[in-house]
Scaffold this motif. Structure first.
Motif, PDB file in Angstrom:
ATOM      1  N   THR A 124      31.963  36.262  52.842  1.00  0.00           N
ATOM      2  CA  THR A 124      32.841  35.858  51.741  1.00  0.00           C
ATOM      3  C   THR A 124      32.134  34.764  50.935  1.00  0.00           C
ATOM      4  O   THR A 124      31.525  33.860  51.507  1.00  0.00           O
ATOM      5  N   VAL A 125      32.185  34.894  49.616  1.00  0.00           N
ATOM      6  CA  VAL A 125      31.514  33.917  48.749  1.00  0.00           C
ATOM      7  C   VAL A 125      32.578  33.188  47.922  1.00  0.00           C
ATOM      8  O   VAL A 125      33.404  33.837  47.268  1.00  0.00           O
ATOM      9  N   ILE A 126      32.564  31.859  47.976  1.00  0.00           N
ATOM     10  CA  ILE A 126      33.518  31.082  47.167  1.00  0.00           C
ATOM     11  C   ILE A 126      32.870  30.803  45.816  1.00  0.00           C
ATOM     12  O   ILE A 126      31.930  30.017  45.713  1.00  0.00           O
ATOM     13  N   LEU A 127      33.345  31.499  44.789  1.00  0.00           N
ATOM     14  CA  LEU A 127      32.701  31.442  43.473  1.00  0.00           C
ATOM     15  C   LEU A 127      33.163  30.228  42.662  1.00  0.00           C
ATOM     16  O   LEU A 127      32.361  29.598  41.962  1.00  0.00           O
ATOM     17  N   ILE A 128      34.475  29.962  42.723  1.00  0.00           N
ATOM     18  CA  ILE A 128      35.029  28.745  42.095  1.00  0.00           C
ATOM     19  C   ILE A 128      35.766  28.002  43.216  1.00  0.00           C
ATOM     20  O   ILE A 128      36.681  28.564  43.829  1.00  0.00           O
ATOM     21  N   ASP A 129      35.366  26.792  43.473  1.00  0.00           N
ATOM     22  CA  ASP A 129      35.939  26.052  44.598  1.00  0.00           C
ATOM     23  C   ASP A 129      36.721  24.864  44.062  1.00  0.00           C
ATOM     24  O   ASP A 129      36.137  23.873  43.614  1.00  0.00           O
ATOM     25  N   LYS A 130      38.038  25.010  44.079  1.00  0.00           N
ATOM     26  CA  LYS A 130      38.932  23.954  43.545  1.00  0.00           C
ATOM     27  C   LYS A 130      38.481  23.513  42.160  1.00  0.00           C
ATOM     28  O   LYS A 130      38.339  22.319  41.875  1.00  0.00           O
ATOM     29  N   GLY A 131      38.201  24.473  41.330  1.00  0.00           N
ATOM     30  CA  GLY A 131      37.860  24.196  39.933  1.00  0.00           C
ATOM     31  C   GLY A 131      36.386  23.986  39.656  1.00  0.00           C
ATOM     32  O   GLY A 131      35.965  23.932  38.498  1.00  0.00           O
ATOM     33  N   ASP A 157      34.839  36.126  46.373  1.00  0.00           N
ATOM     34  CA  ASP A 157      34.472  37.541  46.456  1.00  0.00           C
ATOM     35  C   ASP A 157      34.352  37.859  47.946  1.00  0.00           C
ATOM     36  O   ASP A 157      33.548  37.240  48.649  1.00  0.00           O
ATOM     37  N   SER A 158      35.169  38.795  48.405  1.00  0.00           N
ATOM     38  CA  SER A 158      35.252  39.051  49.841  1.00  0.00           C
ATOM     39  C   SER A 158      34.815  40.484  50.155  1.00  0.00           C
ATOM     40  O   SER A 158      35.146  41.416  49.412  1.00  0.00           O
ATOM     41  N   PRO A 159      34.103  40.681  51.262  1.00  0.00           N
ATOM     42  CA  PRO A 159      33.674  42.045  51.604  1.00  0.00           C
ATOM     43  C   PRO A 159      34.782  42.880  52.241  1.00  0.00           C
ATOM     44  O   PRO A 159      34.604  44.082  52.420  1.00  0.00           O
ATOM     45  N   TRP A 160      35.910  42.256  52.589  1.00  0.00           N
ATOM     46  CA  TRP A 160      36.943  43.040  53.262  1.00  0.00           C
ATOM     47  C   TRP A 160      38.310  42.432  53.048  1.00  0.00           C
ATOM     48  O   TRP A 160      38.550  41.285  53.432  1.00  0.00           O
ATOM     49  N   ILE A 161      39.228  43.182  52.425  1.00  0.00           N
ATOM     50  CA  ILE A 161      40.644  42.806  52.400  1.00  0.00           C
ATOM     51  C   ILE A 161      41.418  44.066  52.755  1.00  0.00           C
ATOM     52  O   ILE A 161      40.884  45.181  52.642  1.00  0.00           O
ATOM     53  N   GLU A 162      42.629  43.917  53.173  1.00  0.00           N
ATOM     54  CA  GLU A 162      43.432  45.079  53.557  1.00  0.00           C
ATOM     55  C   GLU A 162      43.536  46.053  52.380  1.00  0.00           C
ATOM     56  O   GLU A 162      43.946  45.670  51.296  1.00  0.00           O
ATOM     57  N   ASP A 163      43.089  47.308  52.584  1.00  0.00           N
ATOM     58  CA  ASP A 163      43.118  48.353  51.552  1.00  0.00           C
ATOM     59  C   ASP A 163      42.220  48.061  50.354  1.00  0.00           C
ATOM     60  O   ASP A 163      42.395  48.637  49.275  1.00  0.00           O
ATOM     61  N   GLY A 164      41.256  47.173  50.518  1.00  0.00           N
ATOM     62  CA  GLY A 164      40.371  46.831  49.398  1.00  0.00           C
ATOM     63  C   GLY A 164      39.508  48.013  48.977  1.00  0.00           C
ATOM     64  O   GLY A 164      38.949  48.709  49.820  1.00  0.00           O
ATOM     65  N   PHE A 165      39.387  48.207  47.675  1.00  0.00           N
ATOM     66  CA  PHE A 165      38.572  49.318  47.144  1.00  0.00           C
ATOM     67  C   PHE A 165      37.089  48.923  47.151  1.00  0.00           C
ATOM     68  O   PHE A 165      36.223  49.752  47.007  1.00  0.00           O
ATOM     69  N   GLY A 166      36.826  47.623  47.319  1.00  0.00           N
ATOM     70  CA  GLY A 166      35.432  47.162  47.343  1.00  0.00           C
ATOM     71  C   GLY A 166      34.958  46.838  48.753  1.00  0.00           C
ATOM     72  O   GLY A 166      33.930  46.173  48.915  1.00  0.00           O
ATOM     73  N   ARG A 226      32.603  42.829  45.241  1.00  0.00           N
ATOM     74  CA  ARG A 226      33.285  43.688  46.204  1.00  0.00           C
ATOM     75  C   ARG A 226      34.797  43.573  45.944  1.00  0.00           C
ATOM     76  O   ARG A 226      35.320  44.316  45.148  1.00  0.00           O
ATOM     77  N   ASN A 227      35.462  42.617  46.568  1.00  0.00           N
ATOM     78  CA  ASN A 227      36.884  42.351  46.281  1.00  0.00           C
ATOM     79  C   ASN A 227      36.953  40.921  45.741  1.00  0.00           C
ATOM     80  O   ASN A 227      36.704  39.971  46.481  1.00  0.00           O
ATOM     81  N   THR A 228      37.258  40.798  44.465  1.00  0.00           N
ATOM     82  CA  THR A 228      37.162  39.495  43.794  1.00  0.00           C
ATOM     83  C   THR A 228      38.557  39.039  43.378  1.00  0.00           C
ATOM     84  O   THR A 228      39.279  39.799  42.723  1.00  0.00           O
TER      85      THR A 228
END
Lengths: 465, 460
Positions: A305-312, A283-292, A349-351
């Motif tokens: 940026t939060v890594i929610l699932i990390d390599k499984g 889940d990232s607070p900023w990506i190009e043109d992100g709506f979140g 935000r941007n997931t």
């Protein structure tokens, strides 16, 4: 002098806040323009002016929240919030505390090149009318088109008792279009959505955006007209970036919001494997043109940026300051409020799923029969990791090739089981802009990823609606 | 001054201000809708009351018509400057529009309002945070009384006092005050693979007669039952739908789909599966549906709609035969049907359209328990996960029964996971076998439990 900032700063420095653990004041002064079209004619055009403020306070470990229209009597609003917190019964939670953060002072200007509030209403109406007319022309079987457009411009301010002062210039716009028709006595409909929280009117006019909307609407509507019913049950399938985004958001994202994690299917599974090691989700607070996209969250936290699932493996949780304290971790900057009228909640935000290394052709080629799900029209998650996603563009996969289009349907599954049945992660990437609902608050988010391939058993097809 | 008088005074004042401002700006045709709301809410988090909210909100929406061109604007302040700016913007927008040849003016106040009792209860309006806090705790205790395995991640008790007023240049000037008490709880039980889905239960009332402990007990019971996981299979069978799964405002299947489908505006434009079917026997003869906003003390009841037109009871389906739609004044005039007093105004988008005010599915007999007892093999749908994605134009739906429970020999034996229910509302309503008498008030709908035959269930 700032109409919003000054009264809040004055109030937060006044005697009324003495003895309080924390004070958070938020205010909006915005103009919303809404345009509704049906059958290419204007149903309504409205300008909405909204100015108001709220106070959220923490007193002896208990929350109080009050809202008032306009910018008068901010101190009185704080007093109302204090009264509410004090009135809570003795058995109420009283152990709430907030993770400390360094106060920030920010002025976040709009990045819009063509400010939404400088575009004539007539130009916006003309743009929408042209989309509706062209969609009907694109296929004569389409009898009704609708367009709902809204944009919000203005200022949003956050002031806290810790010294944070954030002023943001808003430039939010969202367009939802739909086309309906009748074929052989059967009603069909298709829809399309685009939005921005960072750009201006250029989001709707550059790169032939209007023509692309018409092309997408017409294609999706034709598929509905010409499509076959889906076979109920579980089948191998490939899902597009838009659908994988919805899966990321609904099936996994909500479960990784700290308040929902605690009561959900992931509770007790911290660090456990729920997917193969090719699956990573963030889940990232900023990506190009992100709506979140956000620059600071609604508690004044600089987002990470939060890594929610990390390599499984189940990774980190998204938090606000309260849950960061409870979990003993740093806040991630996921506290977001729809407006000053409501307190912030833990929100995505941007997931999205990270890219892999498999091509779409490779995913299709080993499937004798299955489905390729391309576009969504909504979805919903449950805390037990059950997900439902509504699909409005889908094709059969027959002997490794794309086959007939399939009428609208819904898919479902239980994420803790489905993820383990992902057998391919694509090397492409795209995302979708939409609003996410949680406790009656709608927040703009982006959801995306690459193509994903599932073995039989991962996804259930509920039959064409 | 009592709160009711204070909000009424504020609303009446702003309506008068709109009239005066319109005269000053030489606007001959206008209408205005004003709302003033005071809400108190206590929130439950992890079984305990965690916060208290106090919210004052006002809203004003103005429409003007200049030479057949209609524009609108809204604001959230009631002062003279904001009102004047609102009208000014509405006029500017109207001047951008094309003249609407079908425009027939804002509705007049010719029809007397029906008497609708029980809309305002001072005991709800004066509920304070300590009492609401105790009610929330009682609700959680109700859930926990079912089993210690049941937890309540979130919940809320909310009291609202609201005054709504409408005025227009055709002589309309109407005000009403109402109260509402709502309670909601979400329970879960179990852990790991046996963890239940979110089991929500809610109640709402115009008065303080809500049994919050029972709301908690029902949510707790469903959560506990759902932890006993049973196998489901892909089949067509009997399914009992709870009132909540059909009638809840945001995700009750029938409320979501039928609110759009019965709208005269949608049927006139051909974007409802009920278009052009008046007089046809479309559903089971067990189905009779009214729009009925005139019942005493119900949360959807009111004397007038959002344009100030007198509310009325409208029969929509009579023993399975489609007999009516609902209309606002504009679309009622365009279609020649006339208004049924069903204008609904969206303050955010500024649209005024037609929708049922209180969809009343007429009850028959028996409780949900008796419907379940009549099923040898089937399912109980307590919640419809994803029903908001139903296609309101075609009536198509495909959602997950969540919570969904297995019925064997007339008893609920456990929960099922990931069972999808799909079909079309028209087909579903043809297969109504029995309608219960256990009506629940969801505000926009009065809904009993219903037993359907031959419902498609799909599992993985």
């Amino acid at each position: 002098m700032s109409v919003l900032l000054d009264p809040l700063v004055k109030a937060v420095r006044s005697r009324v806040v003495s003895g309080l653990d924390y004070v958070e004041l938020r205010a909006d002064d915005v103009v919303e323009t809404s345009i509704e079209l049906r059958e290419s004619s204007i149903e309504s055009v409205t300008r909405r002016f909204e100015c108001g403020h709220s106070a959220r306070i923490l007193k002896s470990g208990r929350w109080g929240f009050a809202v008032s229209d306009g910018m008068r009597d901010v101190s009185e609003t704080i007093t109302e919030a204090v009264k509410a917190a004090r009135a809570l019964s003795r058995t109420a939670v009283s152990d709430t505390s907030l993770h400390g953060v360094k106060p920030v002072k920010m002025d976040v200007p709009s990045k819009a090149r063509i400010p939404l509030n400088e575009v004539d209403l007539a130009e916006k109406v003309s743009y929408l009318t042209s989309i509706c007319r062209n969609a009907t022309k694109a296929d004569r079987r389409m009898t009704t088109t609708k367009a709902s457009y809204s944009d919000i411009t203005g200022d949003r301010v956050l002031v806290t008792s810790e010294g944070t002062e954030v002023r943001q210039s808003l430039s939010h716009a969202y367009l939802k279009t739909s086309a309906s028709g009748n074929t052989s006595g059967r009603l069909v409909s298709a829809r399309d959505e685009i939005g921005t929280v960072t750009r201006g009117w250029e989001r709707f006019t550059e790169d032939g955006s209007g023509d692309k909307i018409v092309e997408r609407l017409a294609r999706k509507a034709r598929l509905q007209m010409d499509g076959v019913s889906c076979k109920r049950g579980t089948h191998p399938c490939v899902i597009s970036p838009k659908v994988s985004g919805m899966l990321a958001h609904e099936a996994l994202g909500h479960l990784s919001e700290a308040d929902l994690f605690a009561a959900g299917a992931f509770n007790g599974l911290e660090g456990a494997r729920v997917a193969s090691e090719v699956v990573t989700m963030v889940d990232s607070p900023w990506i190009e043109d992100g709506f979140g996209n956000i620059t600071a969250d609604d508690e004044g936290v600089l987002p990470k940026t939060v890594i929610l699932i990390d390599k499984g493996l189940i990774g980190a949780q998204m938090t606000n300051r309260e849950w960061a304290t409870r979990l003993g971790i740093e806040p991630t900057g996921n506290a977001r409020a729809q407006s000053y009228r409501v307190p912030p909640l833990i929100r995505m935000r941007n997931t999205y799923f990270e890219r892999g290394d498999v091509s779409l052709d490779e995913m299709l080629e080993d499937k004798k029969f299955g489905y390729y799900c391309v576009d969504v029209s909504g979805g919903q998650a449950e805390s037990n990791s059950s997900f439902q996603v509504s699909i409005q563009e889908c094709y059969e996969i027959v002997k490794g090739e794309l086959g007939r289009p399939v009428r609208s349907l819904a898919i479902s599954g239980v994420a803790t089981k489905s993820l383990a049945l992902i057998d391919g992660v694509g090397k492409d990437f795209d995302f979708e802009s939409s609003y996410c609902g949680k406790l009656l608050q709608a927040m703009p988010t982006s959801d995306g990823g690459p193509h994903l391939s599932f073995k039989k058993g991962g996804v259930v097809f509920g039959g064409s609606a | 001054m009592p709160k009711e008088c204070a909000t009424e005074t504020a609303v009446l004042h702003v309506l008068d201000e709109v009239g005066a401002s319109a005269r000053r700006q030489k606007v001959a045709e206008f209408d205005a809708y004003a709302i003033c709301t005071r809400t108190r809410r206590v929130t439950v988090e992890r079984e305990s009351v965690s916060s208290a909210d106090s919210i004052m909100a006002t809203g004003l929406h103005v429409r003007v018509c200049v030479d057949g061109k209609v524009g609108g604007a809204s604001c959230n302040e009631f002062d003279r400057r904001a009102t004047a700016e609102c009208i000014d913007h509405a006029v500017r927008i109207a001047n951008l529009m094309e003249s609407d040849k079908r425009w027939s003016g804002f509705p007049s106040s010719s029809k007397k309002y029906p008497s609708v009792s029980g809309l305002y209860d001072t005991s709800v309006a004066s509920l304070d945070v300590p009492v609401m806090s105790m009610m929330a705790e009682e609700m959680v205790d109700g859930a926990r009384s079912v089993s210690k395995d049941v937890s309540a991640p979130y919940g809320a008790v909310e009291s609202t006092g609201r005054t709504v007023g409408v005025t227009n240049s055709s002589g309309m000037r109407s005000v009403m005050s109402e109260t509402e008490l709502q309670a909601l709880i979400c329970c879960v039980a179990g852990s790991g693979e046996s963890i239940s889905p979110d089991c929500e239960e809610s109640g709402q009332s115009r008065s303080c007669d809500l049994r919050v402990d029972k709301i908690g007990e029902r949510a707790g019971w469903i959560a506990e039952k759902s932890t006993h996981i049973m196998d489901a299979k892909t089949e067509e069978c009997d399914v009992v739908f709870s009132p909540m799964s059909l009638g809840a405002g945001s995700d009750g299947l029938l409320n979501v789909v039928l609110s759009e489908a019965f709208s005269g505006q949608n049927t006139h434009q051909g974007i409802s599966f009920l278009s052009g079917r008046l007089g046809e026997p479309i559903w089971s003869e067990h189905v009779t549906i009214n729009d009925n906003p005139l019942l005493s003390g119900r949360c959807g009841s009111r004397p007038f709609d959002d344009e100030g037109v007198a509310a009325q009871k409208t029969r929509l389906v009579n023993k399975g035969t489609l007999v009516g739609y609902v209309w606002d004044s504009y679309h009622g005039s365009v279609s020649g049907e006339g208004s049924t007093g069903n204008a609904v105004r969206d303050l955010s988008s500024g649209t005024v359209g037609a929708a049922p005010l209180c969809l009343q599915v007429m009850p028959d007999r028996g409780s949900m328990k008796s419907l379940i007892e009549s099923v040898d093999h089937g399912y109980l749908v307590w919640g419809c996960q994803g029903s908001h994605t139903s296609n309101t134009e075609t009536g198509g739906f495909s959602f997950v029964a969540s919570p969904g429970l297995l019925i064997k020999n007339g008893e609920v034996v456990g929960g099922v996971r990931g069972s999808m229910v799909s079909g079309n509302v028209t087909d579903l309503m043809k297969n109504v076998e029995r309608v219960g008498a256990d009506v629940v008030d969801f505000g926009s709908a009065l809904m009993p439990s219903i037993l359907f035959r031959n419902v498609k269930i799909t599992t993985g």
